[in-house]
Enzyme design. Structure first.
Site, PDB file in Angstrom:
ATOM      1  N   SER A 151      47.805  69.803   8.369  1.00  0.00           N
ATOM      2  CA  SER A 151      47.621  68.775   9.396  1.00  0.00           C
ATOM      3  C   SER A 151      47.877  67.390   8.817  1.00  0.00           C
ATOM      4  CB  SER A 151      46.184  68.885   9.899  1.00  0.00           C
ATOM      5  OG  SER A 151      46.021  68.221  11.107  1.00  0.00           O
ATOM      6  N   ARG A 202      46.754  66.788  16.995  1.00  0.00           N
ATOM      7  CA  ARG A 202      46.595  65.366  16.713  1.00  0.00           C
ATOM      8  C   ARG A 202      47.630  64.502  17.452  1.00  0.00           C
ATOM      9  NH1 ARG A 202      44.165  63.789  11.921  1.00  0.00           N
ATOM     10  NH2 ARG A 202      44.760  65.790  11.038  1.00  0.00           N
ATOM     11  N   TYR A 252      37.257  62.882   5.020  1.00  0.00           N
ATOM     12  CA  TYR A 252      38.601  62.923   4.433  1.00  0.00           C
ATOM     13  C   TYR A 252      39.019  61.592   3.824  1.00  0.00           C
ATOM     14  CZ  TYR A 252      38.685  66.645   7.980  1.00  0.00           C
ATOM     15  OH  TYR A 252      38.381  67.711   8.777  1.00  0.00           O
ATOM     16  N   CYS A 285      21.637  58.074   6.808  1.00  0.00           N
ATOM     17  CA  CYS A 285      21.139  57.939   5.441  1.00  0.00           C
ATOM     18  C   CYS A 285      22.027  58.687   4.459  1.00  0.00           C
ATOM     19  CB  CYS A 285      19.703  58.448   5.373  1.00  0.00           C
ATOM     20  SG  CYS A 285      18.671  57.554   6.514  1.00  0.00           S
ATOM     21  N   GLU A 286      23.252  58.286   4.368  1.00  0.00           N
ATOM     22  CA  GLU A 286      24.235  58.854   3.434  1.00  0.00           C
ATOM     23  C   GLU A 286      25.156  57.714   3.034  1.00  0.00           C
ATOM     24  OE1 GLU A 286      25.200  62.303   2.793  1.00  0.00           O
ATOM     25  OE2 GLU A 286      23.869  63.314   4.207  1.00  0.00           O
ATOM     26  N   TYR A 309      39.991  65.304  16.561  1.00  0.00           N
ATOM     27  CA  TYR A 309      38.962  65.616  15.553  1.00  0.00           C
ATOM     28  C   TYR A 309      37.900  64.521  15.513  1.00  0.00           C
ATOM     29  CZ  TYR A 309      42.849  68.676  14.528  1.00  0.00           C
ATOM     30  OH  TYR A 309      43.877  69.571  14.666  1.00  0.00           O
TER      31      TYR A 309
HETATM   32  N1  LLP Z   1      47.602  75.273  14.631  1.00  0.00           N
HETATM   33  C1  LLP Z   1      46.719  75.737  13.730  1.00  0.00           C
HETATM   34  C2  LLP Z   1      46.768  77.145  13.351  1.00  0.00           C
HETATM   35  C3  LLP Z   1      45.786  74.858  13.143  1.00  0.00           C
HETATM   36  O1  LLP Z   1      44.937  75.324  12.239  1.00  0.00           O
HETATM   37  C4  LLP Z   1      45.785  73.488  13.514  1.00  0.00           C
HETATM   38  C5  LLP Z   1      44.841  72.547  12.911  1.00  0.00           C
HETATM   39  C6  LLP Z   1      46.706  73.050  14.484  1.00  0.00           C
HETATM   40  C7  LLP Z   1      47.604  73.973  15.020  1.00  0.00           C
HETATM   41  C8  LLP Z   1      46.789  71.626  14.958  1.00  0.00           C
HETATM   42  O2  LLP Z   1      47.116  70.759  13.925  1.00  0.00           O
HETATM   43  P1  LLP Z   1      47.421  69.200  14.253  1.00  0.00           P
HETATM   44  O3  LLP Z   1      48.703  69.145  15.070  1.00  0.00           O
HETATM   45  O4  LLP Z   1      46.288  68.662  15.034  1.00  0.00           O
HETATM   46  O5  LLP Z   1      47.550  68.582  12.934  1.00  0.00           O
HETATM   47  N2  LLP Z   1      39.796  68.049  11.015  1.00  0.00           N
HETATM   48  C9  LLP Z   1      41.012  67.686  10.311  1.00  0.00           C
HETATM   49  C10 LLP Z   1      42.201  68.440  10.811  1.00  0.00           C
HETATM   50  C11 LLP Z   1      42.052  69.938  10.746  1.00  0.00           C
HETATM   51  C12 LLP Z   1      43.206  70.687  11.329  1.00  0.00           C
HETATM   52  C13 LLP Z   1      42.909  72.116  11.482  1.00  0.00           C
HETATM   53  N3  LLP Z   1      43.971  72.893  12.030  1.00  0.00           N
HETATM   54  C14 LLP Z   1      41.222  66.178  10.439  1.00  0.00           C
HETATM   55  O6  LLP Z   1      40.427  65.519  11.099  1.00  0.00           O
HETATM   56  O7  LLP Z   1      42.155  65.645   9.827  1.00  0.00           O
END
Ligand code: LLP
Length: 425
Positions: free
Chosen positions: A209, A287, A327, A352-353, A381
């Site tokens: 991602s 995203r 991140y 509190c972190e 996210y």
């Molecule tokens: N497909 C699969 C199999 C995935 O695991 C993910 C994201 C996506 C699609 C969508 O990815 P995107 O287009 O949104 O990058 N919490 C983290 C991001 C974790 C992504 C997990 N998988 C953050 O806030 O950066």
């Protein structure tokens, strides 16, 4: 109308930050803070831009990755646009069905899917289940035969390509838990071909991602074609190629065209070379579709100076928006009720972190208690990764769409904090 700050954000005549003409000071007063504000039109624009970037290819499914923002209103907007759904849990599958996504357009991914989740997917006859282990394949066959159904599957290949992003966001490298390596993937296809209740339909990759280097996507696609070519030799023709999600969002630069053109080029060349016809393409963007649709409004509780550093302490915390803490993600922070200035502040929350910090050395005007700030690009996210840590009710979310402002997620209450707790008799 005022002056554009960026994208859909403007300063109105009163000097307040606005989203599509809605004064954010007024929204904060009306709905309280911390408050997520989502711009429906921006979601539509992003979706349409993504769709159009691939419009020269005849069969494309854009399966919006629900994990980025599974809010019912958000998913409903995307369903109305024609998007499918990429889901990774029974909960996300439930939401996709609830908003009325055609089961054909639902793709189920995930490295450790539960039996009940798989049963639901098979019963609903969704478009594809992307398998990540041989055991999962056996389980799917068993459930499908019990239900008297055929399950449509693809195999997730871990292409083992280098990717430049945060280590937590890498999923297609050999140290990561996702997918199957080349050899095991071949084995999965061999097994699947012999199973009565399995229909082999496709192949899946997802390398991570927040990726902006198109070369990584290209290398992964080439690995996918290596597999497709071997499968061809085994008499297996793939109906879909699922290229996953992962396209990154950076302020001031859109990587979509570069991404789409590069991938389409590789796909066309390779499909022709291997005589694969025109398999359906699946993309799973999360995203890209929702990140810049939303801001998080937060009110300043205190301003202080310690050890020569100026701090603005706000009412949003890492429980409301965890990306900076988790991140080290940088999200722009801008003033809402007064014009930009030349002071520098660190911006921290109430948790509190010590990682509960939204930004360091942020350029802001002189801040006072009661001022409002907006944290930008929090649509992906964001609220879905919020928690009640420090016993803080999760924030509300409002959607602006034309003249309309609707609460699409209510603010939690103190009662919500304890509603599932029980004291034994
Ligand atoms: N497909 C699969 C199999 C995935 O695991 C993910 C994201 C996506 C699609 C969508 O990815 P995107 O287009 O949104 O990058 N919490 C983290 C991001 C974790 C992504 C997990 N998988 C953050 O806030 O950066």
């Amino acid at each position: 109308m005022g002056r554009q700050v960026e994208g859909n954000l403007w300063i109105n005549e009163g000097g307040h930050l606005c989203i599509r003409g809605h004064d954010l000071v007024e929204l904060a007063e009306k709905f309280g803070t911390p408050l997520y504000v989502v711009d429906a039109q921006r979601i539509r624009e992003n979706y349409r831009r993504f769709r159009d970037a691939f419009s020269s290819y005849p069969r494309v499914l854009i399966a919006y990755a629900y994990k980025a923002n599974p809010n019912l209103a958000v998913c409903s907007i995307l369903k109305d646009e024609g998007a499918g759904a990429e889901v990774v849990s029974g909960g996300e599958l439930y939401i996709a069905l609830k908003v009325g996504v055609d089961p054909e357009k639902i793709v189920f991914d995930g490295v450790s899917k539960g039996e009940e989740e798989l049963r639901m997917a098979i019963e609903e006859e969704i478009g594809a289940i992307n398998v990540e282990s041989l055991e999962e394949l056996r389980k799917i066959e068993k459930i499908a035969s019990r239900l008297g159904k055929k399950a449509r599957i693809g195999v997730r290949l871990n292409p083992d390509v280098p990717v430049r992003t945060h280590p937590h966001d890498v999923t297609g490298a050999r140290h990561s838990k996702f997918g199957l390596d080349f050899k095991s993937a071949l084995k999965a296809y061999e097994m699947a071909m012999k199973m009565r209740n399995i229909e082999v339909k496709g192949v899946h990759i997802h390398i991570g991602s927040q990726i902006t280097q198109v070369d990584s996507f290209k290398s992964a696609a080439l690995k996918l074609f290596d597999l497709a070519s071997r499968l061809r030799g085994m008499g297996i023709t793939l109906e879909y190629l699922d290229l996953g999600g992962g396209l990154g969002v950076t302020q001031g630069k859109d990587h979509l065209k570069e991404y789409a053109d590069a991938l389409l080029k590789v796909i066309r060349e390779k499909a022709e070379e291997l005589d694969l016809g025109e398999p359906k393409l699946i993309f799973e963007p999360g995203r890209y579709i929702v990140a810049d649709s939303s801001v998080l409004l937060t009110r300043v509780n205190y301003v202080k100076e310690i050890f020569g550093r100026k701090w603005v302490l706000v009412d949003a915390g890492m429980n409301d928006f965890i990306r900076p803490a988790m991140y080290g993600a940088t999200h722009k922070i801008v003033p809402v009720n007064k014009p930009q200035g030349e002071e520098r502040y660190d911006v921290g929350g109430p948790i509190c972190e010590s990682s509960d910090v939204f930004g360091r050395d942020v350029r802001l005007p002189k801040m006072e208690a009661g001022d409002l700030l907006a944290i930008l690009d929090v649509g992906a996210y964001g609220i879905c990764m919020s928690s009640q840590y420090n016993s803080r009710p999760r924030p509300a979310m409002v959607l602006v769409d034309g003249d309309k402002v609707s609460v699409v997620r209510e603010r939690e209450t103190y009662e919500d904090l304890i509603s599932k707790d029980r004291i034994p008799d």
